[in-house]
Scaffold this motif. Sequence first.
Motif, short mmCIF file in Angstrom:
data_model
loop_
_atom_site.label_atom_id
_atom_site.label_comp_id
_atom_site.label_asym_id
_atom_site.label_seq_id
_atom_site.Cartn_x
_atom_site.Cartn_y
_atom_site.Cartn_z
N PHE A 1 0.81 -1.21 0.00
CA PHE A 1 0.00 0.00 0.00
C PHE A 1 0.84 1.26 0.00
O PHE A 1 2.03 1.23 0.30
N LYS A 2 0.23 2.35 -0.38
CA LYS A 2 0.88 3.65 -0.38
C LYS A 2 -0.07 4.68 0.20
O LYS A 2 -1.27 4.44 0.27
N MET A 3 0.49 5.81 0.60
CA MET A 3 -0.32 6.86 1.23
C MET A 3 -0.16 8.16 0.46
O MET A 3 0.87 8.42 -0.13
N LYS A 4 -1.20 8.96 0.52
CA LYS A 4 -1.07 10.32 -0.01
C LYS A 4 -2.09 11.21 0.71
O LYS A 4 -3.19 10.76 1.04
N THR A 5 -1.71 12.46 0.93
CA THR A 5 -2.64 13.39 1.57
C THR A 5 -3.17 14.36 0.53
O THR A 5 -2.41 14.94 -0.25
N LEU A 6 -4.50 14.47 0.49
CA LEU A 6 -5.15 15.42 -0.42
C LEU A 6 -5.85 16.47 0.42
O LEU A 6 -6.19 16.22 1.57
N GLU A 7 -6.06 17.62 -0.16
CA GLU A 7 -6.87 18.60 0.55
C GLU A 7 -8.18 18.78 -0.20
O GLU A 7 -8.19 19.16 -1.37
N ILE A 8 -9.27 18.43 0.46
CA ILE A 8 -10.59 18.55 -0.16
C ILE A 8 -11.47 19.41 0.74
O ILE A 8 -11.63 19.10 1.92
N ASP A 9 -12.01 20.50 0.18
CA ASP A 9 -12.85 21.43 0.96
C ASP A 9 -12.18 21.87 2.26
O ASP A 9 -12.81 21.92 3.31
N GLY A 10 -10.91 22.10 2.19
CA GLY A 10 -10.19 22.59 3.36
C GLY A 10 -9.87 21.51 4.39
O GLY A 10 -9.31 21.80 5.44
N ILE A 11 -10.19 20.28 4.06
CA ILE A 11 -9.89 19.19 5.00
C ILE A 11 -8.71 18.39 4.48
O ILE A 11 -8.67 18.02 3.30
N LYS A 12 -7.74 18.16 5.34
CA LYS A 12 -6.60 17.34 4.92
C LYS A 12 -7.00 15.88 5.03
O LYS A 12 -7.23 15.35 6.11
N VAL A 13 -7.08 15.25 3.88
CA VAL A 13 -7.53 13.86 3.82
C VAL A 13 -6.33 12.96 3.53
O VAL A 13 -5.70 13.06 2.47
N ARG A 14 -6.03 12.10 4.48
CA ARG A 14 -4.93 11.16 4.27
C ARG A 14 -5.54 9.89 3.71
O ARG A 14 -6.41 9.28 4.35
N ILE A 15 -5.14 9.50 2.51
CA ILE A 15 -5.70 8.25 2.00
C ILE A 15 -4.64 7.16 1.93
O ILE A 15 -3.50 7.38 1.54
N GLN A 16 -5.07 6.02 2.39
CA GLN A 16 -4.22 4.84 2.42
C GLN A 16 -4.77 3.95 1.31
O GLN A 16 -5.93 3.53 1.39
N ILE A 17 -3.96 3.70 0.30
CA ILE A 17 -4.49 2.94 -0.84
C ILE A 17 -3.85 1.55 -0.88
O ILE A 17 -2.63 1.41 -0.97
N TRP A 18 -4.71 0.55 -0.78
CA TRP A 18 -4.24 -0.84 -0.76
C TRP A 18 -4.18 -1.37 -2.17
O TRP A 18 -5.16 -1.31 -2.92
N ASP A 19 -3.03 -1.91 -2.50
CA ASP A 19 -2.79 -2.44 -3.83
C ASP A 19 -2.72 -3.96 -3.69
O ASP A 19 -1.91 -4.48 -2.93
N THR A 20 -3.59 -4.65 -4.40
CA THR A 20 -3.65 -6.10 -4.23
C THR A 20 -3.12 -6.80 -5.48
O THR A 20 -3.18 -6.25 -6.57
N ALA A 21 -2.64 -8.02 -5.31
CA ALA A 21 -2.22 -8.82 -6.46
C ALA A 21 -3.47 -9.27 -7.20
O ALA A 21 -4.48 -9.61 -6.58
N GLY A 22 -3.40 -9.25 -8.53
CA GLY A 22 -4.57 -9.61 -9.34
C GLY A 22 -5.11 -11.00 -9.06
O GLY A 22 -6.30 -11.25 -9.18
N GLN A 23 -4.21 -11.89 -8.65
CA GLN A 23 -4.64 -13.27 -8.39
C GLN A 23 -5.14 -13.46 -6.97
O GLN A 23 -5.67 -14.50 -6.64
N GLU A 24 -4.96 -12.47 -6.14
CA GLU A 24 -5.15 -12.69 -4.71
C GLU A 24 -6.60 -12.86 -4.27
O GLU A 24 -6.92 -13.67 -3.44
N ARG A 25 -7.48 -12.07 -4.82
CA ARG A 25 -8.89 -12.04 -4.40
C ARG A 25 -9.01 -11.92 -2.88
O ARG A 25 -8.28 -11.18 -2.27
N TYR A 26 -9.96 -12.68 -2.29
CA TYR A 26 -10.21 -12.42 -0.87
C TYR A 26 -9.62 -13.46 0.06
O TYR A 26 -10.12 -13.70 1.12
N GLN A 27 -8.55 -14.08 -0.39
CA GLN A 27 -8.10 -15.20 0.41
C GLN A 27 -7.11 -14.84 1.49
O GLN A 27 -7.18 -15.33 2.61
N THR A 28 -6.16 -14.00 1.15
CA THR A 28 -5.09 -13.76 2.12
C THR A 28 -5.25 -12.47 2.89
O THR A 28 -4.74 -12.32 3.98
N ILE A 29 -5.94 -11.52 2.28
CA ILE A 29 -6.15 -10.29 3.01
C ILE A 29 -7.47 -10.54 3.74
O ILE A 29 -8.46 -10.86 3.11
#
Lengths: 409, 212
Positions: free
Chosen positions: B45-73
């Motif tokens: 995963f990676k993080m980035k902070t955006l500012e939307i409507d004056g609010i600092k929004v920290r987003i944590q974006i989870w990157d999954t393996a294409g084969q993974e589906r719902y098994q290991t996470i």
Amino acid sequence: MPSSEKGALIKYSIIHYVGAELHCATLVSIAPSSGCMFNAFHVCLTGGSLDSSTLSESTFLSYRKEWDDLFLNSNYLTRIRQAGINGRLRSSRFRSVCWKLYLEVLPEDKSQWINKTKELRSQYEKIKERHITNPRKAAGQQDLVVNNPLSQDEGSLWNKFFQDNELRGMIKQDVMRTFPEMRYFQEEDVRTKLTDILFCYARENEQLLYKQGMHELLAPIVFVLHCDHQAFQHASETAHPSEELMSLLNPMFQEHDAYAMFSQLMETAEPWFSSFQREGKEEMLTSMPFARPQDLGPSVAIVTKVNRIQDQLVKKHDVELHMHVNRLEIAPQIYGIRWVRLLFGREFPLQDLLVVWDALFADSITLDLVDYVFVAMLLYIRDACKDLPHCPSISCQSVSQSRLYFITI
Amino acid sequence: MAKQYDVLFRLLLLGDSGVGKTCLLCRFTDNEFHPSHISTIGVDFKMKTLEIDGIKVRIQIWDTAGQERYQTITKQYYRRAQGIFLVYDITSERSFQHIMKWASDVDEYAPDNIQRILIGNKSDEEEKRQVATGQGNKLAKDYGMDFFETSASTNYNITESFTRLAEQVLAANKKDLDLLRASVTDELNLAALEEEEGITDGAAASQKGCWC
């Protein structure tokens, strides 16, 4: 000591030393031209006052000597295991032979080596013939009603052909993304070899098929064979190598040998790729008030393994760290799945990774050492982990994205 | 403890292997693009902070393996997500067909108020296109999602699509947001929420919108 003899000795040790260095360089070499590197060195030395025939002979001598040192002793297997564990194979020209012994591709009894090698190669030949079919070639063998491109019949060779294409496509996609920084893996024939091996393995293991990550277990094996073949070809330019050497290190069978080694490695690694779910655990745990994210959900072998490492081994070796990661709810599968599946392949540069694998394989074919390397890596970054503020996201990131290097290895 | 952001939430990238999930993420967070990327193993995963409507929004974006589906996470991780990118590759009909499978997984495991967005990546490879823009639009409409064609390679629509999903998540959690605005000066409140999240179970945390 007469001066000529002394000169020869110095020459010998220089070659031996530089030979080792060069071989080491081939391991990190981005170019597939390791042979050229040897040759360049050869030319540069022979251009001087050194006699080229003596040089070639001594190159072979040093090569032969390394072989004898490794395999001639009656207690050789214990000794090469120690060599692997202590990191003494870093510049070896027979790493692939050591790996074959660790992975039990070759038996301990040396008199069986040639036969066993032949047997495994012909096995792969048959496997490949069975799975890599051309439906046009086999056209005469089946009824046209069953065997045509539009047939939905399960037994149709065409149907199989289309299924195969899908599987190949999936494998190829990862093979194209294997060690992109290394030129060796960009070569078309290397990519074809990797794809064919993974395809045959998938067809031989229909339950598991191909799973992402297997390609990065296979690639270092193929590379180690390549390096040893290069060294062999160079050493045998002038002297005639033994039948044993010629058989074991015949570059014609790189693909066959890689398949055998990879299959053996997968005997241990298979459950870590399997998505087979053991049911029942979830019901038991949902009622637990303090269940953590990693306690819930289906239990897949890899998840069970990394949880066990964190909850038992890490706890045993560093209670404080264990409490810390638990408090931050860092589930081990976030960073640990990649560590285990790739045997730390993304955490070390390739030349160091091979040394790590020397030790993993030498210790035991069951790869028990993986769990301990896992813990050691966590302990290595424990202070960095512990200094972080109590925000799960940040700590988690530092664990998963740290590039860890074992300086001591 | 002083915070660099006001709210944090989690987004997930889902889609077949090779559609460019990691490349989208790298372009968005680091403005980088590597044509010869390595395949994701497990999750990252990676993080980035955006500012939307004056609010600092920290987003944590989870990157999954294409084969993974719902098994290991674990399901828990999905339950904690507030937004999902469903990604296909416009040069792969198959990856587009699979979107339905991914979407049904989301319905099964993700919280009810999860925000989704459809992404057709590799829009720069027009000559290899197998999925028409209209098809993407139609599917998105059927599912009630917004739709973007993107290119991580040429940096087309990347910030736009990530920002859109972030805005949707903010809007969907407006109630919590108003509470937050009322107490934005109270740092302890954020810390308290964070502590609380740590000990409550997943269902309760997702009902609250999982601010931390």
